[in-house]
Design a protein around this motif. Sequence first.
Motif, short mmCIF file in Angstrom:
data_model
loop_
_atom_site.label_atom_id
_atom_site.label_comp_id
_atom_site.label_asym_id
_atom_site.label_seq_id
_atom_site.Cartn_x
_atom_site.Cartn_y
_atom_site.Cartn_z
N PHE A 72 35.42 2.78 114.37
CA PHE A 72 34.16 2.87 115.09
C PHE A 72 34.06 4.20 115.83
O PHE A 72 35.01 4.61 116.50
CB PHE A 72 34.02 1.71 116.07
CG PHE A 72 34.08 0.35 115.41
CD1 PHE A 72 32.98 -0.13 114.72
CD2 PHE A 72 35.24 -0.41 115.47
CE1 PHE A 72 33.04 -1.38 114.10
CE2 PHE A 72 35.30 -1.66 114.84
CZ PHE A 72 34.20 -2.14 114.16
N ARG A 109 33.37 -2.06 122.91
CA ARG A 109 33.23 -3.47 122.55
C ARG A 109 33.78 -3.74 121.14
O ARG A 109 34.47 -4.73 120.90
CB ARG A 109 31.76 -3.90 122.62
CG ARG A 109 31.22 -4.05 124.03
CD ARG A 109 29.88 -4.77 124.03
NE ARG A 109 28.86 -4.06 123.29
CZ ARG A 109 28.06 -3.13 123.79
NH1 ARG A 109 28.17 -2.78 125.07
NH2 ARG A 109 27.14 -2.55 123.04
N ASN A 110 33.46 -2.85 120.21
CA ASN A 110 33.94 -3.02 118.84
C ASN A 110 35.46 -2.87 118.75
O ASN A 110 36.12 -3.62 118.03
CB ASN A 110 33.25 -2.02 117.92
CG ASN A 110 31.82 -2.41 117.60
OD1 ASN A 110 31.50 -3.59 117.48
ND2 ASN A 110 30.95 -1.43 117.47
N GLU A 140 37.13 -5.96 120.12
CA GLU A 140 37.01 -7.10 119.21
C GLU A 140 38.02 -7.03 118.07
O GLU A 140 38.50 -8.06 117.59
CB GLU A 140 35.60 -7.18 118.64
CG GLU A 140 35.38 -8.38 117.73
CD GLU A 140 33.96 -8.49 117.21
OE1 GLU A 140 33.69 -9.43 116.43
OE2 GLU A 140 33.11 -7.65 117.58
N SER A 162 32.81 4.45 110.48
CA SER A 162 31.40 4.45 110.89
C SER A 162 31.08 5.83 111.44
O SER A 162 31.97 6.55 111.89
CB SER A 162 31.13 3.36 111.93
OG SER A 162 31.96 3.51 113.05
N GLU A 214 29.47 0.73 123.60
CA GLU A 214 29.36 0.08 122.28
C GLU A 214 30.66 0.22 121.49
O GLU A 214 31.16 -0.76 120.91
CB GLU A 214 28.21 0.72 121.50
CG GLU A 214 28.07 0.20 120.08
CD GLU A 214 27.16 1.07 119.22
OE1 GLU A 214 26.81 0.62 118.12
OE2 GLU A 214 26.82 2.19 119.65
N ALA A 236 41.59 -1.80 115.05
CA ALA A 236 40.56 -0.80 114.73
C ALA A 236 40.94 0.59 115.23
O ALA A 236 41.64 0.74 116.22
CB ALA A 236 39.21 -1.21 115.31
N ARG A 238 31.65 -3.38 111.11
CA ARG A 238 32.10 -4.60 111.79
C ARG A 238 32.01 -5.80 110.85
O ARG A 238 32.96 -6.59 110.73
CB ARG A 238 31.26 -4.82 113.04
CG ARG A 238 31.61 -6.07 113.83
CD ARG A 238 30.69 -6.22 115.04
NE ARG A 238 30.98 -7.44 115.76
CZ ARG A 238 30.50 -8.64 115.42
NH1 ARG A 238 29.70 -8.74 114.37
NH2 ARG A 238 30.82 -9.72 116.12
N SER A 239 30.88 -5.93 110.16
CA SER A 239 30.67 -7.05 109.24
C SER A 239 31.66 -7.01 108.08
O SER A 239 32.21 -8.05 107.68
CB SER A 239 29.24 -7.01 108.71
OG SER A 239 29.03 -8.01 107.74
N GLN A 274 27.57 1.06 112.53
CA GLN A 274 28.59 0.44 113.38
C GLN A 274 28.68 -1.06 113.07
O GLN A 274 29.78 -1.61 112.89
CB GLN A 274 28.27 0.65 114.86
CG GLN A 274 27.97 2.09 115.26
CD GLN A 274 29.15 3.03 115.14
OE1 GLN A 274 30.27 2.68 115.49
NE2 GLN A 274 28.90 4.24 114.65
N ALA A 275 27.53 -1.72 112.98
CA ALA A 275 27.50 -3.15 112.69
C ALA A 275 27.92 -3.43 111.25
O ALA A 275 28.52 -4.48 110.96
CB ALA A 275 26.10 -3.71 112.95
#
Length: 368
Positions: free
Chosen positions: A66, A134-135, A138, A42, A131, A142, A52-53, A48-49
């Motif tokens: 990320f 958090r990624n 999760e 990213s 941000e 990563a 993640r997806s 970023q999302a």
Amino acid sequence: MNLPSAEVLRHIVDVHCHPTDAPEGVSDASMERLEITICAMSTMPSDQAKVRSLALRYPDKVVPCFGYHPWFSHLISTESTPISKEDHYRKLFFSESVHIKPNDDVRLEEQLQLLLHALPDPRPLSAIIDEVRRNLVEFPSAMVGEVGVDRVFRVPVDFFASPRVLTSFHIPLSHQLAVLRAQMELAVELGRSVSIHSVKAQQATIELLGDMKQKHGARWNKISVDLHSCGFSAQSWLDVEKKHENVFLSLSTVINHKHANHRALIAACSPDRLLVESDYNDINMCTLRTWQMINIVANVREWPIENDDAWTDDPYLSQPGEEWGVIRRLEQNWIRFKNGRHPLKQTRKEKKRPDYQSEDSENEKLDR
């Protein structure tokens, strides 16, 4: 160029690509056909999302990464207090480090007004780090990326326009480094590997690596760092390799094949520090582009390329030897990169100190 079978492809890792940047997105059909592992980077607020997806949909094929690329670092405010949109961009683009030619004031002011109309309000660096944190939390596997520094990039009025209209503004190196350093500090804190972009900023990158090692010691060596599509000279790379046990080098045909020194880099690099990448945004091309780079590495290093008949998962071949081909070697390099925890070499002074605490004991303390 013919690709090997799925049995061989599953051992290949594209350590740096941008599938979520493709205008048409990433289709399920394309991901179902994918037979290698990809590290999906990213770079900006909007993806970023998306990364993640993609990782949630295909956890066995995607290593999510990320972070914020230097091309988008001007969208971030490093001020400790809130700052207005105009004050932020004016301060950034008219900083003392920006060389403004005589009689350019009017033209630059016009460009600034265009940017003020097109660009969003800046986000605080603290919010960006929250941000990314958090990624990363999760996704335990990563990485941090793509992050870095770039002294060539000029800020466009609209990044997504075609053709792009470029302004005269560069993002000050000091600002890029502040954003990069904050993300690397997070990587060290969480023990995550990093993919770094460095363009015409070799000295600044080397100095930052040195600062991180001096500050964090064994904790720095617990993570791995990839200089992606590395454009360093062979001698500069050797200097980095000697000083940093945790820094790897990855190359792509998209970027490095344009430069004559990429073969010299491959020849100079320690065989256990080499990685390969596509640096591509079309997921349908990532495998082919990575395979092309693998073939170049094999040619320069004179390593055999495993074919379908020769491939074996024989446990007796678990240690590198003359019989190892390029794919097995690169796979083991990726495993070393992914696992981190690189031994920290002692200096002569440290070896003489009776109270010197080894990196092993320090790592044990970090893991408690």
